[in-house]
Design a protein around this motif. Structure first.
Motif, short mmCIF file in Angstrom:
data_model
loop_
_atom_site.label_atom_id
_atom_site.label_comp_id
_atom_site.label_asym_id
_atom_site.label_seq_id
_atom_site.Cartn_x
_atom_site.Cartn_y
_atom_site.Cartn_z
N TYR A 1 10.12 7.98 1.26
CA TYR A 1 9.78 8.29 2.65
C TYR A 1 11.02 8.50 3.51
CZ TYR A 1 5.08 6.87 1.39
OH TYR A 1 3.86 6.79 0.79
N LEU A 2 12.13 7.88 3.11
CA LEU A 2 13.41 8.01 3.79
C LEU A 2 14.47 8.29 2.74
CD1 LEU A 2 13.39 4.90 6.17
CD2 LEU A 2 12.90 7.27 6.80
N PHE A 3 15.56 8.89 3.19
CA PHE A 3 16.68 9.15 2.29
C PHE A 3 17.91 8.49 2.85
CE2 PHE A 3 13.66 12.63 1.87
CZ PHE A 3 13.42 12.58 0.50
N SER B 1 0.81 -1.22 0.00
CA SER B 1 0.00 0.00 0.00
C SER B 1 0.84 1.27 0.00
CB SER B 1 -0.97 0.01 1.18
OG SER B 1 -0.29 0.21 2.40
N ILE B 2 2.07 1.24 0.52
CA ILE B 2 2.87 2.47 0.52
C ILE B 2 3.27 2.88 -0.89
CG2 ILE B 2 3.72 2.24 2.87
CD1 ILE B 2 6.39 1.33 1.79
N THR C 1 7.88 0.29 10.32
CA THR C 1 9.21 -0.10 10.78
C THR C 1 9.11 -0.88 12.09
OG1 THR C 1 10.12 1.89 9.74
CG2 THR C 1 11.49 0.80 11.39
N CYS C 2 8.25 -0.41 12.98
CA CYS C 2 8.03 -1.10 14.26
C CYS C 2 7.45 -2.49 14.02
CB CYS C 2 7.10 -0.29 15.15
SG CYS C 2 7.79 1.29 15.66
N LEU C 3 6.50 -2.58 13.13
CA LEU C 3 5.88 -3.86 12.81
C LEU C 3 6.92 -4.85 12.29
CD1 LEU C 3 3.50 -5.76 12.33
CD2 LEU C 3 2.98 -4.48 10.26
N PHE D 1 12.89 -0.93 5.12
CA PHE D 1 13.78 0.22 4.90
C PHE D 1 13.97 0.48 3.41
CE2 PHE D 1 17.97 2.09 4.24
CZ PHE D 1 17.88 3.23 5.03
N ASP D 2 14.27 -0.56 2.66
CA ASP D 2 14.46 -0.42 1.21
C ASP D 2 13.21 0.14 0.53
OD1 ASP D 2 17.03 -1.42 1.52
OD2 ASP D 2 16.54 -3.41 0.73
N GLU D 3 12.04 -0.34 0.94
CA GLU D 3 10.77 0.15 0.35
C GLU D 3 10.53 1.61 0.70
OE1 GLU D 3 8.61 -1.15 -1.82
OE2 GLU D 3 9.79 -2.98 -1.97
#
Length: 97
Positions: free
Chosen positions: A93-95, A30-31, A61-63, A85-87
């Motif tokens: 969403y992250l760099f 879904s992301i 991430t917690c999940l 993390f890769d997704e």
């Protein structure tokens, strides 16, 4: 709800871990489609602490971290945390440096 219970000290059993694994898979898919999913909101501090991740981490991430703790993947397979993390990086969403 299961992450809240886990944070309160309740063990996650095998069936609950399977449900969480399905939930994680669904959230990863879904992301890619929507930036308004709850899984990419920041989790409360007590959830991050129970998941053993940094304060301010996303719910997804917690999940992944909890699942990696309670139901580790087989040797040779990639853990859920790095997959998430890769997704997150590939979807902006992250760099990563």
């Amino acid at each position: 709800m299961l992450l809240e219970c886990h944070a309160a000290g309740t063990a996650i059993d095998e069936n609950e871990a399977k449900l969480l694994d399905v939930e994680l898979y669904t959230q990863i898919k879904s992301i890619k489609l929507s930036r308004t999913q709850g899984c990419i909101e920041v989790a409360p501090d007590h959830i991050c602490k129970a998941a053993l991740v940094c304060k301010g981490s996303f719910w997804i991430t917690c999940l992944a971290a909890v699942l990696d703790q309670v139901n580790p993947v087989s040797i040779g397979k990639k853990a859920r945390g790095p997959i998430v993390f890769d997704e997150l990086v590939s979807n902006g969403y992250l760099f990563a440096d």
